[in-house]
Design a protein around this motif. Structure first.
Motif, short mmCIF file in Angstrom:
data_model
loop_
_atom_site.label_atom_id
_atom_site.label_comp_id
_atom_site.label_asym_id
_atom_site.label_seq_id
_atom_site.Cartn_x
_atom_site.Cartn_y
_atom_site.Cartn_z
N GLY A 177 -8.01 0.82 -10.23
CA GLY A 177 -8.26 -0.57 -9.86
C GLY A 177 -7.35 -1.06 -8.74
O GLY A 177 -7.27 -2.25 -8.47
N ARG A 178 -6.68 -0.15 -8.09
CA ARG A 178 -5.78 -0.50 -6.99
C ARG A 178 -6.53 -0.23 -5.70
O ARG A 178 -6.51 0.88 -5.18
CB ARG A 178 -4.51 0.32 -7.09
CG ARG A 178 -3.90 0.15 -8.50
CD ARG A 178 -2.59 0.73 -8.62
NE ARG A 178 -1.66 -0.23 -8.04
CZ ARG A 178 -0.37 -0.02 -7.93
NH1 ARG A 178 0.14 1.11 -8.33
NH2 ARG A 178 0.41 -0.92 -7.40
N HIS A 179 -7.22 -1.21 -5.22
CA HIS A 179 -8.14 -1.05 -4.09
C HIS A 179 -7.40 -0.79 -2.79
O HIS A 179 -6.56 -1.57 -2.38
CB HIS A 179 -9.04 -2.28 -3.97
CG HIS A 179 -9.80 -2.54 -5.24
ND1 HIS A 179 -10.81 -1.71 -5.67
CD2 HIS A 179 -9.65 -3.49 -6.19
CE1 HIS A 179 -11.27 -2.16 -6.83
NE2 HIS A 179 -10.58 -3.23 -7.17
N ILE A 180 -7.75 0.35 -2.19
CA ILE A 180 -7.18 0.76 -0.92
C ILE A 180 -8.24 1.59 -0.21
O ILE A 180 -8.98 2.34 -0.84
CB ILE A 180 -5.87 1.55 -1.13
CG1 ILE A 180 -5.18 1.86 0.21
CG2 ILE A 180 -6.11 2.82 -1.93
CD1 ILE A 180 -3.78 2.43 0.06
N GLY A 181 -8.34 1.44 1.10
CA GLY A 181 -9.34 2.16 1.87
C GLY A 181 -8.88 3.55 2.28
O GLY A 181 -7.69 3.85 2.26
N HIS A 182 -9.85 4.39 2.66
CA HIS A 182 -9.53 5.74 3.12
C HIS A 182 -8.53 5.71 4.28
O HIS A 182 -7.55 6.45 4.29
CB HIS A 182 -10.80 6.47 3.61
CG HIS A 182 -11.59 7.10 2.53
ND1 HIS A 182 -12.78 6.57 2.11
CD2 HIS A 182 -11.37 8.20 1.79
CE1 HIS A 182 -13.28 7.33 1.15
NE2 HIS A 182 -12.44 8.33 0.92
N GLN A 197 0.82 -1.21 0.00
CA GLN A 197 0.00 0.00 0.00
C GLN A 197 0.86 1.26 0.00
O GLN A 197 0.55 2.22 -0.70
CB GLN A 197 -0.95 -0.01 1.19
CG GLN A 197 -2.02 -1.09 1.06
CD GLN A 197 -2.92 -1.15 2.27
OE1 GLN A 197 -2.50 -0.82 3.37
NE2 GLN A 197 -4.15 -1.58 2.06
N LEU A 238 -6.18 6.08 -6.97
CA LEU A 238 -5.77 4.68 -6.83
C LEU A 238 -6.93 3.74 -7.11
O LEU A 238 -6.78 2.74 -7.81
CB LEU A 238 -5.18 4.42 -5.44
CG LEU A 238 -3.80 5.01 -5.19
CD1 LEU A 238 -3.39 4.84 -3.73
CD2 LEU A 238 -2.76 4.38 -6.11
N ASN A 239 -8.09 4.04 -6.57
CA ASN A 239 -9.25 3.18 -6.79
C ASN A 239 -9.73 3.24 -8.24
O ASN A 239 -10.16 2.24 -8.78
CB ASN A 239 -10.36 3.50 -5.79
CG ASN A 239 -10.07 2.87 -4.44
OD1 ASN A 239 -10.23 1.68 -4.25
ND2 ASN A 239 -9.57 3.67 -3.51
N ASP A 240 -9.61 4.42 -8.88
CA ASP A 240 -9.95 4.52 -10.30
C ASP A 240 -9.02 3.65 -11.15
O ASP A 240 -9.41 3.18 -12.22
CB ASP A 240 -9.87 5.97 -10.79
CG ASP A 240 -11.02 6.83 -10.27
OD1 ASP A 240 -12.00 6.27 -9.72
OD2 ASP A 240 -10.93 8.07 -10.41
N PHE A 293 -6.77 8.61 -2.77
CA PHE A 293 -7.71 7.50 -2.63
C PHE A 293 -8.48 7.29 -3.93
O PHE A 293 -8.57 6.17 -4.44
CB PHE A 293 -8.68 7.79 -1.48
CG PHE A 293 -9.88 6.89 -1.44
CD1 PHE A 293 -9.77 5.60 -0.94
CD2 PHE A 293 -11.10 7.32 -1.93
CE1 PHE A 293 -10.89 4.75 -0.92
CE2 PHE A 293 -12.21 6.49 -1.92
CZ PHE A 293 -12.10 5.19 -1.41
N GLU A 294 -9.04 8.37 -4.49
CA GLU A 294 -9.85 8.25 -5.71
C GLU A 294 -9.02 7.80 -6.91
O GLU A 294 -9.45 6.94 -7.68
CB GLU A 294 -10.54 9.58 -6.01
CG GLU A 294 -11.65 9.90 -5.02
CD GLU A 294 -12.27 11.27 -5.20
OE1 GLU A 294 -11.79 12.05 -6.06
OE2 GLU A 294 -13.24 11.56 -4.47
#
Length: 129
Positions: free
Chosen positions: A34-39, A6, A30-32, A27-28
């Protein structure tokens, strides 16, 4: 410091973007990708990287912004867009000596924060005569 998966994702993004991003932006993005990570993970990893001196954190009225550089450097903030540019500025030795004489301090390092706006393009009319 252990470089977890991470932390590596956060660092890779900051290095690729070469700009100053909020934790929410990180956060946005990385998730866009496709690299899933929480706030919470983003905030914790940013705090750890900043505490270790790996990245910079700029305190702004609207929150913290994180940058990929941790070395001493200056900033120029656009008063119109809010964009922040990293600058490497060397002040003249005589100016540093003047500041030292006025304050009684020996300057060890410095950073500048400059604000401004883009100048209109200069007219390119040249009159030969």
């Amino acid at each position: 410091m252990r470089l977890s998966r991470q932390r590596r994702m956060v660092l890779d993004l900051l290095w690729a973007e070469k700009s100053h991003l909020s934790a929410r932006d990180i956060f946005e993005k990385l998730n866009d990708q496709g690299r899933h990570i929480g706030h919470t993970s983003v905030y914790q990893n940013l705090e750890a990287l900043q505490s270790a001196g790996v990245i910079e954190c700029l305190e702004r009225a609207n929150g913290r912004l994180y940058g990929y550089r941790a070395d001493p450097h200056s900033h120029l903030t656009c008063s119109q867009s809010g964009q922040i540019l990293d600058l490497d500025v060397l002040l003249p030795a005589n100016l540093l000596q003047q500041i030292e004489a006025q304050t009684g301090f020996a300057i060890e390092s410095y950073t500048l924060h400059l604000s401004g706006h883009p100048r209109p393009a200069l007219e390119k009319s040249v009159h030969l005569g």
